[in-house]
Scaffold this active site. Sequence first.
Site, short mmCIF file in Angstrom:
data_model
loop_
_atom_site.label_atom_id
_atom_site.label_comp_id
_atom_site.label_asym_id
_atom_site.label_seq_id
_atom_site.Cartn_x
_atom_site.Cartn_y
_atom_site.Cartn_z
N ASP A 226 0.07 -7.65 1.52
CA ASP A 226 0.68 -6.21 1.49
C ASP A 226 2.06 -6.09 1.62
O ASP A 226 2.53 -5.35 2.42
CB ASP A 226 0.04 -5.60 2.76
N HIS B 162 0.92 -1.18 -0.07
CA HIS B 162 0.03 0.04 0.09
C HIS B 162 0.88 1.26 -0.07
O HIS B 162 0.48 2.36 -0.30
CB HIS B 162 -1.03 0.14 1.10
N SER C 12 4.48 2.68 7.81
CA SER C 12 4.49 1.40 6.95
C SER C 12 5.55 1.00 5.99
O SER C 12 6.21 1.87 5.67
CB SER C 12 3.18 1.63 5.90
#
Length: 445
Positions: free
Chosen positions: A212, A178, A290
Site C-alpha cells: 500500500d 490506495h 492516508s
Amino acid sequence: MTNPEPPTDQPRPNPFAPPSSSAFASPGPPPQAPPAFAPAGAQPGPAPWSAPPPWASYPLPDGPNGHGGSPYLPPEHRRPRRALSAGWIVPLLVLALVAGGVGGVAGERLLGGGRLANAGLPAPVVTTGAQRPADSVAGLAARVLPSVVSIQVAGPLGTSTGSGLVLRQDGYLLTNNHVVADGVEPGNTIEVLFADGTREPATIVGRTGDYDLAVIKVKRTGLVPLVLGNSDDVAVGDPVFAAGAPLGLEGTVTTGIISALNRPVSAGAGTDTAFINAIQTDAAINPGNSGGPLVNAAGEVIGINSAIAQPPGAGTVVAGSIGLGFAIPSNQARRTATELIETGRATFPVVGVLLDQTYTGVGVKVATEPQRGQEPVSSGGPADKAGIRKGDIILSIDARPVTEPNELVVAIRAKAPGDTITLRVRSGSAPERKVRVVLDEATSK
C-alpha cells in the site's frame, strides 16, 4: 532489516510534556483480510481547496427586514425588501437619538482620562513573534508541515483526496497506493496541493498494492524532504503526531503516542489487500490522513498513516478516529520507495508455503491439502529446502511467537528478499526444532 541508525540507550525526549497473495506463500491464495481494519482512505468528495473553507466569512443575503437572512436561502425563496412608510421615519429618528444619548452617558462612564477602563483585568501578555521551542509540538509542526502535501485524484466519477510527504527535493513524493490507485484510470488526473497554496499535476512513478505504498512525481525542484527515521527504534509510549489532510482539511496535526507495535493489519480487499506489520497509534487518524507522515519527537517520519480500526458492525462504512490508527513502518517505506523509484516495481519476500486458515491451535499450521492448484509446500522453495513439510506447526519467527496466519504473513513481509529468518517448528509429536530459512523474492503487483 537494516537499521541506518543504531538504537540508543539514552532516554527519549518528550516534546509533548508541559513547557495476497500471502506474503508467506509463493504464490498462493491470500489469507482473508479481517474486516476490522479499513484504509484511512482517500477522502471522497469535491476538492476541499476548491470550496470556501468552513471558517470563511459568508455574506448574509437580505432578509425580510433588511438585516440579513439565512446564508443558505436561495434568492428565489427570500422575501423582497420592503420600503419604510413615512409614518415610521420620525419614531425611528427619535429612537436613534435616544440610543445615541444613552451611549454617550455609558461612554462617559467607561472612559477616564481618554482611556477605556479595564475593570481591573490583568494586561495581556504580548506574544507577537514569540518563538516556540524547536522540540515542542508547535516547533516540530512548523518544520514538518511545509513538506506535507494534499493529493487530489479527479475523474468522471468524482474526486478523492489524501495526503503525502516530500521524499526528495527534486519532486518525488510518497503516499499510499490506495490514495492514487484511481489515477491510472483513463481520464483521471492527480494534483498535488502544497502548503504554500500552489498546485502541481503529478504522475505515478511506481506503486504496490502489497505494501500500500506509491511514489508520485511533480515537476518542481527545491522541495524540502522529510527524514525517514528508523522505525525499529520506536517504543510503545513514544510521543508522536500525525500530519495530513483528514476530511480534506489540509495542514492538520493530531498528537498521541505509539500504543502498540507489530500489529498485523491487512487492509483492502481482493487483489489489493496490503499486509502491514503496523505501528499502532492513538493520534487521531481519519479518512484523508492516508499517505501522511507519523512523526516522532525528533521530527523524523517513523510511519506512513494508512489504516484505521472500525467498530464492530460498521460494515463497509469507514468511521472516523476511535483512537486506533495504523502506520506502515518507515523502514519498510524506505525500502519499497527506493525500489519504486529505481525500477517502478516493488518486491516482497516469500517462504513458499500455504497456511491453514481454519486451524485454531497453538501457532500457525502449514496446509495439508493443495489449494487452487497450489501445493502446501512449494517444491524447491525456501521452506522446502529448509525441511518444512505440510502439516507442520510454526510457533515463532525470530523468537517472536505467532498465533494466527496474518501475524506470520506481516512478519515475513517486514523482511527483505535474501534475509534469513529462524522459525521454531513442530512436526507431529516430534520435538520442536529451529529452522533457518533464506527468503526468496517475488515481484509485487
